[in-house]
Design a protein around this motif. Structure first.
Motif, PDB file in Angstrom:
ATOM      1  N   ASP A  80      -6.271  -7.306 -11.361  1.00 54.15           N
ATOM      2  CA  ASP A  80      -5.164  -6.977 -10.064  1.00 54.15           C
ATOM      3  C   ASP A  80      -4.532  -5.590 -10.174  1.00 54.15           C
ATOM      4  OD1 ASP A  80      -3.682 -10.263 -10.693  1.00 54.15           O
ATOM      5  OD2 ASP A  80      -5.427  -9.418  -9.661  1.00 54.15           O
TER       6      ASP A  80
ATOM      7  N   GLU B 265      -5.391   3.406   8.976  1.00 52.79           N
ATOM      8  CA  GLU B 265      -5.498   2.008   8.591  1.00 52.79           C
ATOM      9  C   GLU B 265      -6.237   1.358   9.672  1.00 52.79           C
ATOM     10  OE1 GLU B 265      -2.282  -1.358   7.488  1.00 52.79           O
ATOM     11  OE2 GLU B 265      -1.447   0.398   8.253  1.00 52.79           O
TER      12      GLU B 265
ATOM     13  N   SER C 109      -3.659   0.184   2.179  1.00 50.90           N
ATOM     14  CA  SER C 109      -2.169   1.010   2.315  1.00 50.90           C
ATOM     15  C   SER C 109      -2.267   2.181   1.269  1.00 50.90           C
ATOM     16  CB  SER C 109      -1.178   0.008   2.049  1.00 50.90           C
ATOM     17  OG  SER C 109      -1.211  -0.399   0.727  1.00 50.90           O
ATOM     18  N   ASN C 110      -3.195   1.982   0.171  1.00 53.13           N
ATOM     19  CA  ASN C 110      -3.211   3.116  -0.773  1.00 53.13           C
ATOM     20  C   ASN C 110      -3.944   4.269  -0.512  1.00 53.13           C
ATOM     21  OD1 ASN C 110      -2.994   0.489  -3.234  1.00 53.13           O
ATOM     22  ND2 ASN C 110      -1.371   1.802  -3.337  1.00 53.13           N
TER      23      ASN C 110
ATOM     24  N   THR D 228      -5.997  -0.663  -2.591  1.00 49.37           N
ATOM     25  CA  THR D 228      -5.815  -1.379  -1.465  1.00 49.37           C
ATOM     26  C   THR D 228      -5.774  -0.594  -0.386  1.00 49.37           C
ATOM     27  OG1 THR D 228      -3.131  -0.888  -1.449  1.00 49.37           O
ATOM     28  CG2 THR D 228      -4.105  -3.129  -2.324  1.00 49.37           C
TER      29      THR D 228
ATOM     30  N   LYS E  19      -7.282  -2.639  -8.758  1.00 43.72           N
ATOM     31  CA  LYS E  19      -7.814  -2.981  -7.297  1.00 43.72           C
ATOM     32  C   LYS E  19      -7.033  -2.073  -6.192  1.00 43.72           C
ATOM     33  CE  LYS E  19     -10.178  -6.125  -5.450  1.00 43.72           C
ATOM     34  NZ  LYS E  19     -11.495  -6.474  -5.528  1.00 43.72           N
TER      35      LYS E  19
ATOM     36  N   ASN F 171     -13.147  -1.764  -4.460  1.00 42.02           N
ATOM     37  CA  ASN F 171     -12.950  -0.490  -5.132  1.00 42.02           C
ATOM     38  C   ASN F 171     -14.128   0.366  -4.568  1.00 42.02           C
ATOM     39  OD1 ASN F 171     -10.540  -1.385  -5.733  1.00 42.02           O
ATOM     40  ND2 ASN F 171     -10.988  -0.890  -7.806  1.00 42.02           N
TER      41      ASN F 171
END
Length: 128
Positions: free
Chosen positions: A29, A57, A36-37, A34, A32, A83
């Motif tokens: 977790d 996005e 948004s990152n 995302t 990972k 990833n």
């Protein structure tokens, strides 16, 4: 005696397996990345110029290269999967790249070129 031994072995195995499952779940977790990152403006600079990636996005972006006073823009589409950052440049449908995200900590993004074979070619980008 044998029944007592089997009972202890069962308890011991249950404890060992439950610790293994608990330890593995947290590791996955935290690492990972995302969407948004990843969204934002990222920049890489060397002595001759730099590259800027604007990652949106909606799965689109623009790469801008500034080298020796020349500026080139190349739009792309992208996808994040396990990833791995997949990039398709829209100017040439065959221009596809895969980058493994080595780390993403705050405003530092480290990518390894998956197609390089051994992934030794790495680049660090800074978020603006």
């Amino acid at each position: 005696m044998e029944k007592k031994y089997l009972s202890w072995m069962t308890v011991l195995l249950a404890v060992v397996f439950s610790m293994g499952f608990v330890a593995c779940s947290d590791d996955d977790d935290d690492s990972k990345v995302t969407v948004s990152n990843l969204v934002g403006t990222w920049y890489f600079e060397d002595g001759e110029g730099g590259i800027e990636w604007i990652i949106r996005e909606n799965g689109t972006g623009v790469e801008t290269e500034n080298y020796d006073g020349d500026k080139f823009e190349d739009p792309f589409t992208w996808k994040l999967e396990d990833n791995v950052f997949h990039v398709w440049y829209t100017e040439d449908a065959n221009d596809y790249y895969m980058y493994r995200i080595v780390s993403l900590n705050g405003n530092k993004l480290v990518l390894a070129d998956v197609e390089d074979g051994d992934g030794q070619y790495r680049v660090t980008l800074t978020k603006r």
